[in-house]
Design a protein around this motif. Structure first.
Motif, short mmCIF file in Angstrom:
data_model
loop_
_atom_site.label_atom_id
_atom_site.label_comp_id
_atom_site.label_asym_id
_atom_site.label_seq_id
_atom_site.Cartn_x
_atom_site.Cartn_y
_atom_site.Cartn_z
N THR A 57 0.80 -1.29 -0.13
CA THR A 57 0.03 -0.06 -0.16
C THR A 57 0.86 1.21 0.02
O THR A 57 0.42 2.13 -0.60
N SER A 117 -6.87 -2.25 6.21
CA SER A 117 -7.74 -2.84 7.21
C SER A 117 -8.41 -4.03 6.42
O SER A 117 -8.58 -5.05 7.16
N LEU A 118 -8.59 -4.03 5.11
CA LEU A 118 -9.18 -5.45 4.40
C LEU A 118 -8.07 -6.58 4.51
O LEU A 118 -8.50 -7.49 4.98
N ALA A 124 -11.52 2.84 9.78
CA ALA A 124 -10.65 1.80 9.66
C ALA A 124 -10.27 0.85 10.70
O ALA A 124 -10.52 -0.28 10.71
N ALA A 178 -13.42 -1.04 10.99
CA ALA A 178 -13.67 -2.19 10.17
C ALA A 178 -12.72 -3.29 10.45
O ALA A 178 -12.86 -4.70 10.40
N PHE A 216 -4.60 5.33 -0.21
CA PHE A 216 -5.56 3.81 -0.30
C PHE A 216 -5.31 3.04 0.93
O PHE A 216 -5.66 1.85 0.94
N PHE A 219 -12.25 8.91 8.59
CA PHE A 219 -11.46 7.68 8.06
C PHE A 219 -10.57 6.56 8.84
O PHE A 219 -10.88 5.44 8.61
N TYR A 220 -9.83 7.29 9.67
CA TYR A 220 -8.84 6.47 10.51
C TYR A 220 -9.83 5.65 11.32
O TYR A 220 -9.65 4.56 11.98
N LEU A 279 -5.06 3.26 4.17
CA LEU A 279 -6.08 2.56 5.25
C LEU A 279 -7.26 1.52 4.84
O LEU A 279 -7.39 0.64 5.66
N LEU A 280 -7.85 1.57 3.83
CA LEU A 280 -8.87 0.79 3.14
C LEU A 280 -8.12 -0.75 2.91
O LEU A 280 -8.57 -1.44 3.27
N LEU A 281 -6.97 -0.65 2.41
CA LEU A 281 -6.42 -1.76 1.70
C LEU A 281 -5.61 -2.49 2.99
O LEU A 281 -5.95 -3.72 3.04
#
Length: 164
Positions: free
Chosen positions: A34, A57-58, A151, A154, A51, A147-148, A53-55
């Motif tokens: 990332t 976390s997933l 994340a 999530a 990206f 968003f943090y 944070l999103l990647l």
């Protein structure tokens, strides 16, 4: 969420080992991936959107979820720690992608680098205070902190799975 009785459940050694191995692998590889994606987008297109944070976390949430057979509250908590470590690795690989490997020694020897990595959302608040009040920057700050928080939620919920 953090009920005292949840910590009294039995922990199986094989599950803990697997969660730690899967989590560390996802942390290192996801952080490097990332960070380099963010650096590539910043260099090629000038995008300041991250990206990572999103990647992260997933990647971390699903890898920790796949690592255990019997649920324990320890595993989502470990996932949160892995997520913080992945964000640090992501920022370091971002600096490698931006400044190049030959200049990374000066970046890594600077103590402000680590402070910026650990306090990234709060760094935007200090920049806004030093540069003067700007409504657009305040909106960006609020969205970044939101968003943090999302994340982290999530990662916890994905690693927790379908348990109540």
């Amino acid at each position: 969420m953090f009920n005292k009785n949840n910590w009294r459940q039995p922990i199986y050694k094989n599950d803990v080992r697997t969660v730690i191995i899967f989590g560390l692998t996802a942390t290192i590889l996801g952080g490097i991936l990332t960070g380099l994606i963010d650096a590539t987008l910043a260099n090629l297109f000038g995008l300041g959107i991250s990206f990572s944070l999103l990647l992260n976390s997933l990647i971390i949430g699903f890898s920790v979820k796949k690592g255990y057979e019997e649920y324990h509250i320890l595993y989502p908590v470990l996932a949160l720690g892995f997520f913080v470590l992945a964000l640090i690795i992501s920022q370091l690989s971002f600096y490698v992608g931006i400044y190049g490997i030959e200049n990374i020694g000066s970046v890594l020897s600077n103590p402000n680098t680590y402070l910026n990595i650990l306090l990234l959302p709060i760094k935007y608040l200090f920049v806004m205070i030093n540069q003067g009040f700007n409504v657009g920057y305040l909106l960006y700050l609020i969205l970044n902190i939101l968003f943090y928080i999302l994340a982290f939620i999530a990662v916890y919920r994905i690693a927790k799975g379908n348990r109540r």
